[in-house]
Design an enzyme around this catalytic site. Sequence first.
Site, mmCIF file in Angstrom:
data_model
loop_
_atom_site.group_PDB
_atom_site.id
_atom_site.type_symbol
_atom_site.label_atom_id
_atom_site.label_comp_id
_atom_site.label_asym_id
_atom_site.label_seq_id
_atom_site.Cartn_x
_atom_site.Cartn_y
_atom_site.Cartn_z
ATOM 1 N N SER A 12 0.026 -6.178 -0.898
ATOM 2 C CA SER A 12 0.719 -5.161 -0.115
ATOM 3 C C SER A 12 1.426 -4.196 -1.047
ATOM 4 O O SER A 12 2.333 -4.586 -1.798
ATOM 5 C CB SER A 12 1.744 -5.814 0.813
ATOM 6 O OG SER A 12 2.598 -4.822 1.352
ATOM 7 N N HIS A 37 -3.624 -3.575 0.901
ATOM 8 C CA HIS A 37 -2.949 -3.621 2.201
ATOM 9 C C HIS A 37 -1.835 -2.579 2.239
ATOM 10 O O HIS A 37 -0.992 -2.534 1.339
ATOM 11 C CB HIS A 37 -2.373 -5.021 2.420
ATOM 12 C CG HIS A 37 -1.830 -5.267 3.796
ATOM 13 N ND1 HIS A 37 -2.631 -5.597 4.868
ATOM 14 C CD2 HIS A 37 -0.562 -5.233 4.276
ATOM 15 C CE1 HIS A 37 -1.880 -5.772 5.946
ATOM 16 N NE2 HIS A 37 -0.622 -5.544 5.617
ATOM 17 N N MET A 41 5.257 1.547 8.844
ATOM 18 C CA MET A 41 6.397 1.201 9.704
ATOM 19 C C MET A 41 7.062 2.474 10.205
ATOM 20 O O MET A 41 7.124 3.469 9.480
ATOM 21 C CB MET A 41 7.420 0.370 8.916
ATOM 22 C CG MET A 41 6.847 -0.875 8.281
ATOM 23 S SD MET A 41 8.136 -1.800 7.403
ATOM 24 C CE MET A 41 7.130 -3.026 6.553
ATOM 25 N N HIS A 70 -2.091 -1.516 8.187
ATOM 26 C CA HIS A 70 -1.415 -2.314 9.221
ATOM 27 C C HIS A 70 -0.343 -1.453 9.872
ATOM 28 O O HIS A 70 0.669 -1.130 9.237
ATOM 29 C CB HIS A 70 -0.817 -3.560 8.547
ATOM 30 C CG HIS A 70 -0.025 -4.435 9.450
ATOM 31 N ND1 HIS A 70 0.757 -5.468 8.956
ATOM 32 C CD2 HIS A 70 0.130 -4.461 10.802
ATOM 33 C CE1 HIS A 70 1.346 -6.083 9.980
ATOM 34 N NE2 HIS A 70 0.987 -5.489 11.101
ATOM 35 N N MET A 72 2.639 -1.012 12.044
ATOM 36 C CA MET A 72 3.782 -1.614 12.724
ATOM 37 C C MET A 72 4.536 -0.478 13.391
ATOM 38 O O MET A 72 5.657 -0.118 13.021
ATOM 39 C CB MET A 72 4.645 -2.388 11.715
ATOM 40 C CG MET A 72 3.977 -3.666 11.247
ATOM 41 S SD MET A 72 4.833 -4.453 9.866
ATOM 42 C CE MET A 72 3.964 -3.708 8.497
ATOM 43 N N MET A 141 1.207 -12.685 11.756
ATOM 44 C CA MET A 141 2.450 -12.436 11.029
ATOM 45 C C MET A 141 3.169 -13.769 10.840
ATOM 46 O O MET A 141 3.489 -14.460 11.814
ATOM 47 C CB MET A 141 3.349 -11.470 11.808
ATOM 48 C CG MET A 141 2.814 -10.055 11.945
ATOM 49 S SD MET A 141 2.534 -9.209 10.372
ATOM 50 C CE MET A 141 4.189 -9.243 9.654
ATOM 51 N N ASP A 177 -0.034 -12.488 6.964
ATOM 52 C CA ASP A 177 0.865 -11.478 6.400
ATOM 53 C C ASP A 177 2.297 -11.998 6.469
ATOM 54 O O ASP A 177 2.883 -12.095 7.546
ATOM 55 C CB ASP A 177 0.729 -10.172 7.176
ATOM 56 C CG ASP A 177 1.465 -9.005 6.525
ATOM 57 O OD1 ASP A 177 2.207 -9.249 5.545
ATOM 58 O OD2 ASP A 177 1.306 -7.867 6.988
#
Length: 227
Positions: A12, A37, A41, A70, A72, A141, A177
């Site tokens: 990440s 990754h 956010m 990803h 979020m 998660m 993750d």
Amino acid sequence: MTFDRSLKIAPSILSADFADFGREIRAIEDQGADWVHVDVMDGHFVPNLTFGPPAVKAFRRHVTTVMDVHLMIAPVDPYIEAYAQAGADILTAHVEAGPHPHRTLQAIRASGMKAGLALNPGTPASAAEPLLDLCDLVCVMTVNPGFGGQSFIHSCVDKVRALRAMIGDRPVHIEIDGGVDPTTAPLVREAGADVLVAGSAVFKGGSVETPEAYGTNMRAIREAVTA
């Protein structure tokens, strides 16, 4: 992207040097990362702000493996096309992010990307079951989303095992993750995961000047899994 269940490590870049993303991405790939990754956010769905589509587009120039993005964020649907244009290979949305996850997964695939579905620690595996035929990846998660460096939530291992049974022979990756390190990686691999996202566990002790630490850290995770 050809599908297989071999172990893949996806560092990440939330744990990378924010002033040097291009060299950091090249360094982790040179040291053995399988995927890259990218944690997006929004300060709303999770309590932090990170990367918009322009940043992801800038990262794309440096990624030669798989760019695993990803989201979020909530809502998701208005931003799918922007992340497709930015070059995401896989786009993962949270089942908790909106009332119409089928529509979201369909839209991700229609935009030419692989579709991922993420589950928060408090969301049961059963939430994914009606959606599996639209998924290329399920992200479990194992910390509450929004911050790096949190402790692994061990009760999620049973969720991984349940998902693996539900998936059966479908070509769907199980990604982990949160809190992945040489101690927790064997637990989730044995339960059925094949993609391990790791932030601080990969980047600790290294830099773009001393990237060998990244390789050492990734090998430690792989060796723990195969031990």
